[in-house]
Design a protein around this motif. Structure first.
Motif, PDB file in Angstrom:
ATOM      1  N   HIS A 162       5.623   5.235  -2.906  1.00 46.23           N
ATOM      2  CA  HIS A 162       4.657   6.083  -3.594  1.00 46.23           C
ATOM      3  C   HIS A 162       4.107   5.321  -4.784  1.00 46.23           C
ATOM      4  O   HIS A 162       4.777   4.407  -5.307  1.00 46.23           O
ATOM      5  CB  HIS A 162       5.372   7.374  -4.048  1.00 46.23           C
ATOM      6  N   TRP A 163       2.910   5.679  -5.221  1.00 47.80           N
ATOM      7  CA  TRP A 163       2.307   4.949  -6.340  1.00 47.80           C
ATOM      8  C   TRP A 163       3.217   4.960  -7.565  1.00 47.80           C
ATOM      9  O   TRP A 163       3.243   4.006  -8.349  1.00 47.80           O
ATOM     10  CB  TRP A 163       0.934   5.523  -6.697  1.00 47.80           C
ATOM     11  N   SER A 199       8.956   4.479   2.669  1.00 47.73           N
ATOM     12  CA  SER A 199       7.569   4.818   2.369  1.00 47.73           C
ATOM     13  C   SER A 199       7.398   4.897   0.848  1.00 47.73           C
ATOM     14  O   SER A 199       7.945   5.793   0.210  1.00 47.73           O
ATOM     15  CB  SER A 199       7.208   6.159   3.009  1.00 47.73           C
ATOM     16  N   SER A 220       0.847  -1.195   0.000  1.00 41.50           N
ATOM     17  CA  SER A 220       0.000   0.000   0.000  1.00 41.50           C
ATOM     18  C   SER A 220       0.877   1.237   0.000  1.00 41.50           C
ATOM     19  O   SER A 220       1.988   1.234   0.545  1.00 41.50           O
ATOM     20  CB  SER A 220      -0.922   0.014   1.216  1.00 41.50           C
ATOM     21  N   GLU A 221       0.382   2.276  -0.621  1.00 39.60           N
ATOM     22  CA  GLU A 221       1.126   3.524  -0.655  1.00 39.60           C
ATOM     23  C   GLU A 221       1.404   3.991   0.764  1.00 39.60           C
ATOM     24  O   GLU A 221       0.528   3.933   1.642  1.00 39.60           O
ATOM     25  CB  GLU A 221       0.338   4.592  -1.421  1.00 39.60           C
ATOM     26  N   GLY A 222       2.641   4.414   0.989  1.00 32.03           N
ATOM     27  CA  GLY A 222       3.043   4.862   2.311  1.00 32.03           C
ATOM     28  C   GLY A 222       3.663   3.780   3.168  1.00 32.03           C
ATOM     29  O   GLY A 222       4.305   4.084   4.181  1.00 32.03           O
ATOM     30  N   ALA A 223       3.490   2.545   2.771  1.00 39.23           N
ATOM     31  CA  ALA A 223       4.068   1.440   3.529  1.00 39.23           C
ATOM     32  C   ALA A 223       5.546   1.301   3.204  1.00 39.23           C
ATOM     33  O   ALA A 223       6.045   1.837   2.215  1.00 39.23           O
ATOM     34  CB  ALA A 223       3.328   0.141   3.214  1.00 39.23           C
ATOM     35  N   SER A 224       6.244   0.553   4.054  1.00 37.35           N
ATOM     36  CA  SER A 224       7.657   0.285   3.797  1.00 37.35           C
ATOM     37  C   SER A 224       7.781  -0.876   2.819  1.00 37.35           C
ATOM     38  O   SER A 224       6.847  -1.650   2.607  1.00 37.35           O
ATOM     39  CB  SER A 224       8.383  -0.037   5.101  1.00 37.35           C
TER      40      SER A 224
END
Lengths: 113, 114
Positions: free
Chosen positions: A82-83, A80, A14-18
């Motif tokens: 990004h798409w 983090s 998911s966006e923002g995940a490591s």
């Protein structure tokens, strides 16, 4: 002989995940190590490289990788995602006195919004 | 800075015909040039390595008869895909190496075979 293994063909986060993309290499000596990214319908772009020294190397766009001699690994990380990081990532090795680069099979990263 | 150009970026050829692609190093002298092919949904395979003052070395499954390469000077290389068939389609990358450790890749030539 040298070889590169990327055990994960596809990783979804998911966006923002490591993020961690795995890479294992096989070589009789410590090779030069690379991570490249291929965006859709494009060529290769170098993210980062390791020749020697500090095992953690910083690359572009917040990517870093850590070399581990004991594990014969060179995993790619990002704190983090990004798409726009959605792409195929290739780990590659080259023996230091050789011109031949060998690529792993690639890991397709899908970043969900 | 160092750049590698490839021409053409995209090309289509009929099955059984041949197609020539070029690789140009700009801003540095390429002591070696490597040609790779990425078949659809696959990784990059090394076709051959051309080093200045040495014979061109082809990898297993690739031959000079099928992929003749010319490397006339330190900034230019060309490769031809002779008698192209469906299995030859894909992205052909040129990687040019400097006298040091740096290797730069071009954007590739995408070959479609009809």
């Amino acid at each position: 002989a040298q070889s590169v293994t990327q055990p994960d063909a596809r990783v979804t986060v998911s966006e923002g995940a490591s993020l961690q993309l795995r890479c294992k290499y096989s070589s009789s000596v410590t090779p030069y190590l690379f991570w490249y990214v291929q965006y859709p319908r494009q060529g290769l772009q170098l993210l980062l490289k390791y020749y020697s020294g500090d095992p953690v190397v910083q690359g572009v766009n917040g990517f870093e990788a850590e070399f581990s001699k004991s594990n014969s690994s060179f995993h790619l990380r990002k704190a983090s995602v990004h798409w726009s990081d959605s792409a195929v990532y290739f780990c590659a090795v080259r023996r230091n006195n050789n011109n031949r680069i060998f690529f792993g099979d690639g890991t397709q990263l899908v970043v969900k919004p | 800075g160092a750049l590698v150009y490839q021409y053409p970026r995209r090309t289509i050829c009929k099955s059984g015909t041949s197609m020539r692609m070029e690789c140009q190093a700009v801003g540095f002298q390429a002591t070696s040039v490597a040609w790779y092919r990425q078949s659809p949904q696959k990784t990059f395979e090394l076709i051959a390595l051309s080093t200045v003052n040495s014979a061109i070395k082809y990898e297993q499954n690739f031959t000079q008869e099928k992929f003749p390469i010319s490397h006339p000077n330190l900034s230019f290389s060309s490769m031809t895909v002779l008698n192209a068939y469906l299995e030859d389609r894909g992205l052909y990358l040129c990687g040019a190496r400097t006298g040091g450790n740096e290797q730069y890749f071009g954007p590739g030539t995408r070959l479609t075979v009809l």
